[in-house]
Write an enzyme that holds these catalytic residues in place. Structure first.
Site, PDB file in Angstrom:
ATOM      1  N   ARG A  18      -1.637  -0.752  -8.240  1.00  0.00           N
ATOM      2  CA  ARG A  18      -3.098  -0.296  -8.034  1.00  0.00           C
ATOM      3  C   ARG A  18      -2.939   1.119  -8.163  1.00  0.00           C
ATOM      4  NH1 ARG A  18      -3.927  -1.209  -2.159  1.00  0.00           N
ATOM      5  NH2 ARG A  18      -4.109  -3.257  -2.701  1.00  0.00           N
ATOM      6  N   ASP A  65       0.883  -1.059  -0.095  1.00  0.00           N
ATOM      7  CA  ASP A  65      -0.034  -0.262  -0.079  1.00  0.00           C
ATOM      8  C   ASP A  65       0.819   1.231   0.060  1.00  0.00           C
ATOM      9  OD1 ASP A  65      -2.242  -1.678   0.127  1.00  0.00           O
ATOM     10  OD2 ASP A  65      -2.599  -1.103   2.303  1.00  0.00           O
ATOM     11  N   LYS A 107      -6.907   7.375  -5.901  1.00  0.00           N
ATOM     12  CA  LYS A 107      -7.081   8.939  -5.771  1.00  0.00           C
ATOM     13  C   LYS A 107      -5.999   9.309  -4.763  1.00  0.00           C
ATOM     14  CE  LYS A 107     -11.525   9.640  -7.545  1.00  0.00           C
ATOM     15  NZ  LYS A 107     -12.621  10.385  -7.383  1.00  0.00           N
ATOM     16  N   GLY A 108      -5.883   8.576  -3.727  1.00  0.00           N
ATOM     17  CA  GLY A 108      -5.198   9.025  -2.161  1.00  0.00           C
ATOM     18  C   GLY A 108      -5.864   9.260  -1.120  1.00  0.00           C
TER      19      GLY A 108
HETATM   20  P1  FAD Z   1     -14.352   9.152  -3.905  1.00  0.00           P
HETATM   21  O1  FAD Z   1     -13.911  10.661  -4.679  1.00  0.00           O
HETATM   22  O2  FAD Z   1     -14.169   9.054  -2.688  1.00  0.00           O
HETATM   23  O3  FAD Z   1     -15.819   8.837  -4.263  1.00  0.00           O
HETATM   24  C1  FAD Z   1     -16.225   9.274  -5.620  1.00  0.00           C
HETATM   25  C2  FAD Z   1     -17.657   8.743  -5.915  1.00  0.00           C
HETATM   26  O4  FAD Z   1     -18.040   7.296  -5.493  1.00  0.00           O
HETATM   27  C3  FAD Z   1     -18.808   9.393  -4.757  1.00  0.00           C
HETATM   28  O5  FAD Z   1     -19.053  10.728  -5.573  1.00  0.00           O
HETATM   29  C4  FAD Z   1     -19.838   8.382  -5.140  1.00  0.00           C
HETATM   30  O6  FAD Z   1     -20.617   8.584  -6.318  1.00  0.00           O
HETATM   31  C5  FAD Z   1     -18.918   7.077  -5.212  1.00  0.00           C
HETATM   32  N1  FAD Z   1     -18.879   6.500  -3.528  1.00  0.00           N
HETATM   33  C6  FAD Z   1     -17.854   6.656  -2.900  1.00  0.00           C
HETATM   34  N2  FAD Z   1     -17.974   5.974  -1.742  1.00  0.00           N
HETATM   35  C7  FAD Z   1     -19.307   5.304  -1.646  1.00  0.00           C
HETATM   36  C8  FAD Z   1     -20.322   4.960  -0.931  1.00  0.00           C
HETATM   37  N3  FAD Z   1     -19.906   4.487   0.344  1.00  0.00           N
HETATM   38  N4  FAD Z   1     -21.605   4.666  -1.365  1.00  0.00           N
HETATM   39  C9  FAD Z   1     -21.711   4.818  -2.579  1.00  0.00           C
HETATM   40  N5  FAD Z   1     -21.233   5.594  -3.332  1.00  0.00           N
HETATM   41  C10 FAD Z   1     -20.081   5.829  -3.166  1.00  0.00           C
HETATM   42  N6  FAD Z   1      -5.246   5.079  -0.680  1.00  0.00           N
HETATM   43  C11 FAD Z   1      -4.096   5.378  -0.428  1.00  0.00           C
HETATM   44  O7  FAD Z   1      -3.496   6.420  -0.248  1.00  0.00           O
HETATM   45  N7  FAD Z   1      -2.955   4.444  -0.461  1.00  0.00           N
HETATM   46  C12 FAD Z   1      -3.256   2.930  -0.844  1.00  0.00           C
HETATM   47  O8  FAD Z   1      -2.615   1.969  -0.798  1.00  0.00           O
HETATM   48  C13 FAD Z   1      -4.805   2.766  -0.990  1.00  0.00           C
HETATM   49  N8  FAD Z   1      -5.403   1.746  -1.212  1.00  0.00           N
HETATM   50  C14 FAD Z   1      -6.515   1.503  -1.904  1.00  0.00           C
HETATM   51  C15 FAD Z   1      -7.040   0.161  -2.054  1.00  0.00           C
HETATM   52  C16 FAD Z   1      -8.421   0.012  -2.643  1.00  0.00           C
HETATM   53  C17 FAD Z   1      -9.116  -1.392  -3.100  1.00  0.00           C
HETATM   54  C18 FAD Z   1      -9.163   1.088  -2.599  1.00  0.00           C
HETATM   55  C19 FAD Z   1     -10.559   0.998  -3.245  1.00  0.00           C
HETATM   56  C20 FAD Z   1      -8.820   2.354  -2.347  1.00  0.00           C
HETATM   57  C21 FAD Z   1      -7.615   2.467  -1.828  1.00  0.00           C
HETATM   58  N9  FAD Z   1      -7.070   3.553  -1.060  1.00  0.00           N
HETATM   59  C22 FAD Z   1      -5.595   4.021  -0.831  1.00  0.00           C
HETATM   60  C23 FAD Z   1      -7.968   4.885  -0.876  1.00  0.00           C
HETATM   61  C24 FAD Z   1      -8.093   5.772  -2.239  1.00  0.00           C
HETATM   62  O9  FAD Z   1      -7.130   6.523  -2.182  1.00  0.00           O
HETATM   63  C25 FAD Z   1      -9.482   6.750  -1.746  1.00  0.00           C
HETATM   64  O10 FAD Z   1      -9.131   7.345  -0.700  1.00  0.00           O
HETATM   65  C26 FAD Z   1     -10.634   6.020  -1.825  1.00  0.00           C
HETATM   66  O11 FAD Z   1     -10.875   4.868  -2.589  1.00  0.00           O
HETATM   67  C27 FAD Z   1     -11.868   6.967  -2.160  1.00  0.00           C
HETATM   68  O12 FAD Z   1     -11.711   7.440  -3.282  1.00  0.00           O
HETATM   69  P2  FAD Z   1     -12.616   7.100  -4.562  1.00  0.00           P
HETATM   70  O13 FAD Z   1     -11.718   6.746  -5.812  1.00  0.00           O
HETATM   71  O14 FAD Z   1     -13.621   5.747  -4.106  1.00  0.00           O
HETATM   72  O15 FAD Z   1     -13.706   8.313  -4.902  1.00  0.00           O
END
Ligand code: FAD
Length: 305
Positions: free
Chosen positions: A182, A132, A185-186
């Site tokens: 992977r 990660d 967004k962060g």
């Molecule tokens: P967001 O901008 O949070 O959400 C975009 C849209 O997605 C929202 O507007 C909505 O439409 C939809 N949405 C989001 N949540 C929900 C919900 N609960 N219910 C319904 N709709 C929803 N971050 C790191 O910094 N380091 C890592 O190693 C890391 N590993 C990850 C591994 C995985 C498998 C995932 C999925 C995420 C990881 N992350 C990691 C977290 C990532 O950086 C984001 O903070 C997190 O995924 C939220 O961003 P998003 O892309 O889902 O979009």
């Protein structure tokens, strides 16, 4: 208001006293929606249920920012235990880990020793391990260690974050290692000196790095719950005839489970990140920070108990 709540939960995620209290009082207050349990046995049960639905998994023993050698070694032992369980139970699961829990902040020797122990066992069981990405201050060191490990092992990948200005350059820099990355967004609070402050720019950069990495011919895990990014990826792979075997989608356990299953039905590889362990507090607070709407869900959980 939303920004204030985000900052508040990110602040709570780093609070040591609250972390201790959370450990002591166990998986309460709605965390169980996002965390598979405190033991490997509980996690295995959850993984089996997900696998039955056609969902692949990456399992994570929760823990971060470890500051002593004994604890770092114990964290590595938990990872090894999880890998052995994946092998024994023939689970469709990879492993994810955080380098700060392996001793990144203590010494290079310690983190390398623990990572090699883990990757050796993972190789024996055919398990892929993703490192990660944590906060910006650890980014360069994490990438340096990843590059070294990638020359020794095939079964290791890492994460790049779209919110960092440096990430497009990192995609180029890593290209010849043919890494399985992977892309996310962060999740950490970063200064505008190193990260795009505006969500719109993060999304644009996310699309840009997905395209770069896929067109470089490298395996890409698009980890997001954002339909706009998922649709963008689908269109892109169609346009460039990129096979489904070169990419996958990933989401977190407990977030948008119906969407996860829908993507499986559409024929895509969908991997769910399944965290477990007693150290669930920081992870849980970051999920609340991302989506303050989750707070309402959690509050309902508390008042139902
Ligand atoms: P967001 O901008 O949070 O959400 C975009 C849209 O997605 C929202 O507007 C909505 O439409 C939809 N949405 C989001 N949540 C929900 C919900 N609960 N219910 C319904 N709709 C929803 N971050 C790191 O910094 N380091 C890592 O190693 C890391 N590993 C990850 C591994 C995985 C498998 C995932 C999925 C995420 C990881 N992350 C990691 C977290 C990532 O950086 C984001 O903070 C997190 O995924 C939220 O961003 P998003 O892309 O889902 O979009």
């Amino acid at each position: 208001m939303e920004q204030l709540m985000r900052d508040f939960f990110l602040f709570l995620s780093k609070n040591k006293t609250l972390t201790k209290l959370a450990k002591k009082y166990g998986l309460r207050f709605g965390a169980s929606r996002f965390v598979a349990g405190e033991t490997i046995e509980q996690a295995v049960k959850v993984i089996k249920q997900l696998n039955k639905k056609g969902l692949a998994v990456t399992v994570d023993y929760l823990g971060e920012f470890v500051d002593n050698e004994k604890e770092a070694n114990e964290m590595a032992n938990h990872c090894i235990e999880a890998i052995q369980a994946i092998g024994r139970e023939k689970l469709n699961s990879q492993l994810s880990l955080k380098m700060t829990s392996m001793g990144l902040d203590i010494s290079d020797d310690l983190v390398m020793k623990n990572m090699r122990r883990i990757l050796e066992t993972a190789k024996e069981h055919g398990v892929f391990v993703t490192i990660d990405m944590e906060d910006y201050s650890r980014c360069q060191k994490t990438l340096d260690i990843f590059k070294q490990l990638k020359t020794e092992y095939d079964n290791v990948g890492t994460v790049l974050q779209a919110y960092l200005y440096r990430t497009a350059a990192d995609i180029e820099d890593l290209k010849d290692y043919h890494p399985n990355l992977r892309l996310v967004k962060g999740a950490y609070k970063e200064s505008p000196e190193v990260a795009f402050p505006d969500k719109k720019d993060v999304d644009e950069n996310f699309k840009k790095i997905i395209k770069m990495h896929l067109l470089n011919g490298n395996y890409t895990a698009v980890a997001t719950h954002d339909d706009a990014i998922i649709e963008y990826t689908k269109q892109l792979v169609k346009e460039y005839n990129i096979p489904n075997s070169q990419f996958e989608f990933q989401m977190l356990y407990g977030i948008r489970p119906e969407r996860q299953e829908q993507l499986v039905r559409e024929g895509y590889t969908m991997r769910v990140y399944v965290p477990y362990g007693t150290d669930w507090y920081g992870y849980f607070m970051r999920r609340l920070a991302e989506r303050p709407a989750n707070v309402a869900f959690v509050l309902k959980g508390i008042f139902r108990k």
